[in-house]
Design a protein around this motif. Structure first.
Motif, short mmCIF file in Angstrom:
data_model
loop_
_atom_site.label_atom_id
_atom_site.label_comp_id
_atom_site.label_asym_id
_atom_site.label_seq_id
_atom_site.Cartn_x
_atom_site.Cartn_y
_atom_site.Cartn_z
N PHE A 1 -4.20 -3.01 9.66
CA PHE A 1 -5.14 -2.01 9.21
C PHE A 1 -6.50 -2.68 9.11
O PHE A 1 -6.59 -3.83 8.67
CB PHE A 1 -4.73 -1.50 7.82
N ILE B 1 3.89 0.01 2.67
CA ILE B 1 3.78 -1.03 3.70
C ILE B 1 3.22 -2.28 3.06
O ILE B 1 2.33 -2.21 2.21
CB ILE B 1 2.90 -0.56 4.88
N THR C 1 0.33 -6.66 8.89
CA THR C 1 1.60 -6.26 8.27
C THR C 1 2.47 -7.49 8.06
O THR C 1 2.67 -8.29 8.98
CB THR C 1 2.35 -5.23 9.15
N CYS D 1 0.85 -1.18 0.00
CA CYS D 1 0.00 0.00 0.00
C CYS D 1 0.89 1.24 0.00
O CYS D 1 1.84 1.33 0.79
CB CYS D 1 -0.93 0.02 1.21
N CYS E 1 -0.88 5.27 5.10
CA CYS E 1 0.05 4.19 5.44
C CYS E 1 1.48 4.70 5.56
O CYS E 1 2.22 4.27 6.44
CB CYS E 1 -0.04 3.05 4.43
N THR F 1 3.47 4.40 9.19
CA THR F 1 4.63 3.52 9.32
C THR F 1 5.96 4.25 9.23
O THR F 1 6.99 3.70 9.63
CB THR F 1 4.60 2.44 8.24
N ARG G 1 -6.05 1.17 13.17
CA ARG G 1 -4.82 0.39 13.00
C ARG G 1 -4.37 -0.21 14.33
O ARG G 1 -4.15 0.53 15.29
CB ARG G 1 -3.70 1.28 12.47
#
Length: 148
Positions: free
Chosen positions: A82, A42, A93, A28, A33, A37, A70
Motif C-alpha cells: 500500500f 492485513i 504486506t 490495518c 484493505c 485482500t 496498491r
C-alpha cells in the motif's frame, strides 16, 4: 539493526529486496484493505520506498482510492503493499516476505472498522494441514509432498 529482506508474490514473477530497519508491523482493519485482500485485516510493515528494490518483474498497481495505490501481481493476485500517492514511504504486506515470522505486531490501525469477533481467535481449535487427510492427499497426489 537494519537488514536486507526478500519477498514477493506467490507465483514468484514479482520479487523484491527491502532494507528493514525494524521488526515492527501493524494490522490495518480499514474497509479498503479488507476489500483489497479479502481478509478481515492485513499485516503491513512500513518502509521507505527508496529502500525497496523490485528484483523480478515490477508490480502492477491498482489505484484503490483517490489518495492511494496498491502494488500487486496481476498473474497470481498477491497483494504486495500500500502506498499513498504523495508519500515517500510505503507499506509492504508482511505475508509477502520470505521470512514473515521476523515481524511482530505492534499496533492496529483503523480500529473504528475492526471486526472484534476476529481480534482474538486463540481460543478456537486448530488443525495441522497434515492432519486433514482430504487436503493432504491432494498435495501428495499432485506434488508428492506437503507444501512448505
Amino acid at each position: 539493526m537494519t537488514q536486507m529482506m526478500t519477498g514477493g508474490c506467490q507465483c514468484r514473477r514479482i520479487r523484491y529486496e527491502a532494507r528493514i530497519a525494524s521488526d515492527e508491523a501493524y494490522l490495518c482493519h480499514c474497509n479498503y484493505c479488507r476489500h483489497a485482500t479479502g481478509g478481515v485485516s492485513i499485516a503491513f510493515t512500513n518502509v521507505a520506498q527508496a529502500d525497496v528494490t523490485w528484483t523480478g518483474d515490477p508490480p502492477d498497481y491498482f489505484q484503490s482510492s483517490p489518495i492511494a495505490k496498491r502494488p500487486f501481481c496481476s498473474t497470481c493476485g498477491t497483494p504486495l503493499g500500500f502506498q499513498f500517492l504523495d508519500a515517500t514511504n510505503m507499506d509492504l504486506t508482511v505475508g509477502s516476505f520470505d521470512d514473515p515470522g521476523y515481524f511482530r505486531p505492534t499496533s492496529h490501525f483503523s480500529i473504528e472498522t475492526m471486526l472484534p469477533e476476529w481480534s482474538d481467535t486463540s481460543h478456537l481449535p486448530g488443525k495441522r494441514l497434515d492432519e486433514h487427510a482430504p487436503v493432504a492427499d491432494r498435495w501428495m497426489k499432485t506434488l508428492g509432498k506437503l507444501p512448505d
